[in-house]
Design an enzyme around this catalytic site. Structure first.
Site, PDB file in Angstrom:
ATOM      1  N   SER A  54       0.826  -1.211   0.000  1.00  0.00           N
ATOM      2  CA  SER A  54       0.000   0.000   0.000  1.00  0.00           C
ATOM      3  C   SER A  54       0.862   1.264   0.000  1.00  0.00           C
ATOM      4  O   SER A  54       1.936   1.292   0.608  1.00  0.00           O
ATOM      5  CB  SER A  54      -0.886  -0.010   1.252  1.00  0.00           C
ATOM      6  N   GLN A  58       0.777  -0.297  -4.841  1.00  0.00           N
ATOM      7  CA  GLN A  58      -0.568   0.317  -4.899  1.00  0.00           C
ATOM      8  C   GLN A  58      -0.446   1.821  -4.731  1.00  0.00           C
ATOM      9  O   GLN A  58       0.184   2.311  -3.794  1.00  0.00           O
ATOM     10  CB  GLN A  58      -1.458  -0.262  -3.801  1.00  0.00           C
ATOM     11  N   TYR A  84      -2.221   5.547  -4.301  1.00  0.00           N
ATOM     12  CA  TYR A  84      -3.299   6.504  -4.055  1.00  0.00           C
ATOM     13  C   TYR A  84      -2.838   7.822  -4.633  1.00  0.00           C
ATOM     14  O   TYR A  84      -1.663   8.178  -4.482  1.00  0.00           O
ATOM     15  CB  TYR A  84      -3.520   6.699  -2.556  1.00  0.00           C
ATOM     16  N   THR A 120      -5.574   2.646  -7.117  1.00  0.00           N
ATOM     17  CA  THR A 120      -6.846   2.542  -6.402  1.00  0.00           C
ATOM     18  C   THR A 120      -7.691   3.795  -6.637  1.00  0.00           C
ATOM     19  O   THR A 120      -7.234   4.915  -6.389  1.00  0.00           O
ATOM     20  CB  THR A 120      -6.593   2.347  -4.889  1.00  0.00           C
ATOM     21  N   ARG A 152     -15.483  -0.853   2.752  1.00  0.00           N
ATOM     22  CA  ARG A 152     -14.997   0.234   3.620  1.00  0.00           C
ATOM     23  C   ARG A 152     -15.319   1.610   3.055  1.00  0.00           C
ATOM     24  O   ARG A 152     -14.957   2.618   3.650  1.00  0.00           O
ATOM     25  CB  ARG A 152     -13.479   0.092   3.800  1.00  0.00           C
TER      26      ARG A 152
END
Ligand SMILES: Cc1cc2nc3c(=O)[nH]c(=O)nc-3n(C[C@H](O)[C@H](O)[C@H](O)COP(=O)(O)O)c2cc1C
Length: 378
Positions: free
Chosen positions: A106, A126, A128, A154, A279
């Protein structure tokens, strides 16, 4: 007691972790309807039992984006894993490597890319989208230089979902009372304090330390995420990412067939059908319910993966039957890591593999590459 299934790792993680962390992993947004549906809708599917097939030789191997996987499972990106166990991302990445499956790191992991790559293998990275695009360019360059084989971009978190458990536990904005309760609860988990807080430092967001200095508490981490993620991102930004990422690019968080077609038009290599593990948008369909329309729309052209509610090897086979090429697992590995570190994740992956082997044997599916809708009843 030796864990027999993912639920046992969840129970063990609940005992070992402070409540604020367990709830952060376990919880979902609002009434947790989508979180529950992710699990319930997979459970409600029936596999077709078939008999008298030669199932003495099974193949679980698959290829994704030029990589060979020992089984169609990928460890999903999970934030803050280095808070669940000492240098948690490196421990999980080692277990994934030993099991022959990819580990995804992440953006908001504790361990930086270089640390995970050195401990195990270059992870899937990943992304963001953070408002500071200069910083984003540098981060993508770091992932490229580390030879990360896949970029997961994402897109289902333009704003963080409201999670009641986190709010009640004071994860986002703790009052003095909540901080005292958290400290008292942490003291009841001395193994975790010793492992993570005494021996697991530094507890920073290793990939974005330069952009996030001074984040000393969980509340500060969460506040920073809310303030710095970029809610203005659109499909046009895929081109911006693509210019900086020539390798396999996978959009994570698509739930709608129209969005899947948009992703295809943008020239991405794959998508992950996902609602972020329930979530984000509560009331959104479960991932497994959304999967068939997406694979029907773009399954011929894009590699379609799915996550959300996958808790066993049987669940993996059901997702493959609906056209997913592999499943990402989130909470399954986060619980196993919190329960038992690298050995926990290794044990959980071995269980998943055995469950998949049994499911294949009893449905007469000898090769995961041949899994199709005929494995399901109805
Ligand atoms: C504790 C936790 C943290 C997560 N952090 C991230 C993250 O940093 N980036 C991301 O793309 N997805 C994140 N996710 C979502 C997972 O990648 C994945 O989509 C989801 O967990 C799949 O559902 P499952 O937990 O039912 O397997 C997180 C999920 C959990 C449970």
């Amino acid at each position: 007691m030796k864990p027999a299934c993912v639920a046992d790792y969840r129970a063990a993680a609940r005992r070992r972790l402070p409540k604020v962390l367990f709830d952060y992993i376990d919880g979902g947004s609002y009434g947790e309807t989508t979180l529950a549906a992710n699990v319930a809708d997979i459970a409600a599917m029936n596999l077709r039992q078939r008999v008298l097939r030669d199932v003495s030789r099974l193949s679980m191997e698959t290829r994704l984006f030029g990589q060979t996987l020992a089984m169609p499972v990928v460890l999903a990106p999970v934030g803050l894993a280095g808070m669940y166990a000492r240098r948690g991302e490196t421990q999980a990445a080692r277990a994934a490597k030993a099991a022959g499956v990819p580990f995804s790191l992440s953006t908001v992991g504790v361990c930086p890319i270089a640390e995970v790559a050195a401990a195990a293998a270059p992870p899937w990275f990943q992304l963001y989208m953070i408002k500071d695009r200069g910083f984003m360019s540098d981060l993508l360059a770091t992932a490229r230089a580390a030879a990360c084989p896949v970029l997961l971009f994402t897109v289902d978190l333009p704003v963080p979902g409201a999670r009641y458990r986190d709010a009640r536990n004071g994860l986002n904005a703790a009052s003095t009372g909540a901080r005292l309760r958290q400290a008292a609860d942490a003291m009841r988990h001395p193994d975790w304090i010793w492992d993570v807080m005494v021996n697991g430092g530094p507890q920073t967001l290793g990939n974005i330390t330069a952009a996030s200095t001074g984040l000393g508490t969980l509340q500060a981490f969460m506040g920073w995420i809310g303030a710095n993620f970029d809610p203005s991102v659109t499909w046009k930004d895929i081109a911006w990412v693509r210019e900086r990422w020539p390798g396999p690019l996978v959009v994570k968080g698509v739930l709608d067939a129209d969005d899947a077609r948009e992703a295809r038009a943008c020239g991405v290599d794959g998508i992950v059908v996902s609602n972020h593990g329930g979530r984000q948008l509560d009331g959104a369909p479960s991932s497994i319910a959304a999967l068939p329309a997406v694979t029907d729309a773009v399954g011929e052209d894009l590699t379609v993966l799915m996550d959300g509610g996958v808790r066993s090897g049987l669940d993996v086979l059901k997702a493959l039957a609906l056209g997913a090429k592999a499943c990402l697992i989130g909470r399954a590995w986060a619980f196993a890591l919190g329960a038992g570190g690298e050995a926990g994740v290794a044990g959980m992956l071995a269980i998943l593999r055995e469950e998949l082997r049994m499911a294949m044997s009893l449905t007469g599916c000898v090769d995961v590459l041949d899994a199709g809708r005929d494995l399901l009843t109805g």
